[in-house]
Design a protein around this motif. Sequence first.
Motif, PDB file in Angstrom:
ATOM      1  N   ALA A  28      42.849 -18.027 -14.412  1.00 12.89           N
ATOM      2  CA  ALA A  28      42.590 -17.087 -13.316  1.00 12.89           C
ATOM      3  C   ALA A  28      43.717 -17.199 -12.313  1.00 12.89           C
ATOM      4  O   ALA A  28      44.201 -18.288 -12.029  1.00 12.89           O
ATOM      5  CB  ALA A  28      41.264 -17.415 -12.638  1.00 12.89           C
ATOM      6  N   GLU A  29      44.108 -16.054 -11.793  1.00  9.99           N
ATOM      7  CA  GLU A  29      45.121 -16.065 -10.751  1.00  9.99           C
ATOM      8  C   GLU A  29      44.473 -16.420  -9.420  1.00  9.99           C
ATOM      9  O   GLU A  29      43.266 -16.287  -9.258  1.00  9.99           O
ATOM     10  CB  GLU A  29      45.780 -14.692 -10.656  1.00  9.99           C
ATOM     11  N   HIS A  30      45.249 -16.880  -8.492  1.00 11.06           N
ATOM     12  CA  HIS A  30      44.744 -17.151  -7.153  1.00 11.06           C
ATOM     13  C   HIS A  30      44.309 -15.832  -6.537  1.00 11.06           C
ATOM     14  O   HIS A  30      44.998 -14.817  -6.670  1.00 11.06           O
ATOM     15  CB  HIS A  30      45.859 -17.798  -6.307  1.00 11.06           C
ATOM     16  N   TRP A  31      43.155 -15.817  -5.880  1.00 12.95           N
ATOM     17  CA  TRP A  31      42.624 -14.571  -5.348  1.00 12.95           C
ATOM     18  C   TRP A  31      43.589 -13.874  -4.398  1.00 12.95           C
ATOM     19  O   TRP A  31      43.625 -12.646  -4.314  1.00 12.95           O
ATOM     20  CB  TRP A  31      41.269 -14.788  -4.670  1.00 12.95           C
ATOM     21  N   ALA A  32      44.421 -14.625  -3.692  1.00 11.85           N
ATOM     22  CA  ALA A  32      45.362 -14.008  -2.754  1.00 11.85           C
ATOM     23  C   ALA A  32      46.538 -13.344  -3.470  1.00 11.85           C
ATOM     24  O   ALA A  32      47.282 -12.591  -2.861  1.00 11.85           O
ATOM     25  CB  ALA A  32      45.884 -15.048  -1.769  1.00 11.85           C
ATOM     26  N   LYS A  33      46.701 -13.616  -4.752  1.00 14.70           N
ATOM     27  CA  LYS A  33      47.791 -13.019  -5.525  1.00 14.70           C
ATOM     28  C   LYS A  33      47.340 -11.781  -6.297  1.00 14.70           C
ATOM     29  O   LYS A  33      48.130 -11.169  -6.994  1.00 14.70           O
ATOM     30  CB  LYS A  33      48.378 -14.043  -6.517  1.00 14.70           C
TER      31      LYS A  33
END
Length: 85
Positions: A28-33
């Motif tokens: 999973a990507e970081h939510w801010a990205k």
Amino acid sequence: KKRDAIANAFQEYKRTCAELLWDRYGCAEHWAKIDVRASGGWGTKVKKRLKARYPIAEFNVIRARMDPNNIMASEALTKLFSSGD
């Protein structure tokens, strides 16, 4: 133009990784990205993946309590963490 080229190359790389690796390895990507606008038609897919991985409902309760006036909110975050699909 150079920045756009870099951004486009990154989005293509991210799309390839998402298609080939994320489900397979639970990535999973970081939510801010997460750039929902650049994600094309898979914005709903991103939301479903986030909901499966993180306690979004609890996050929204805390978010509403800590930031009742939505000062730290953005349109993208509101769409990303909304309760609807």
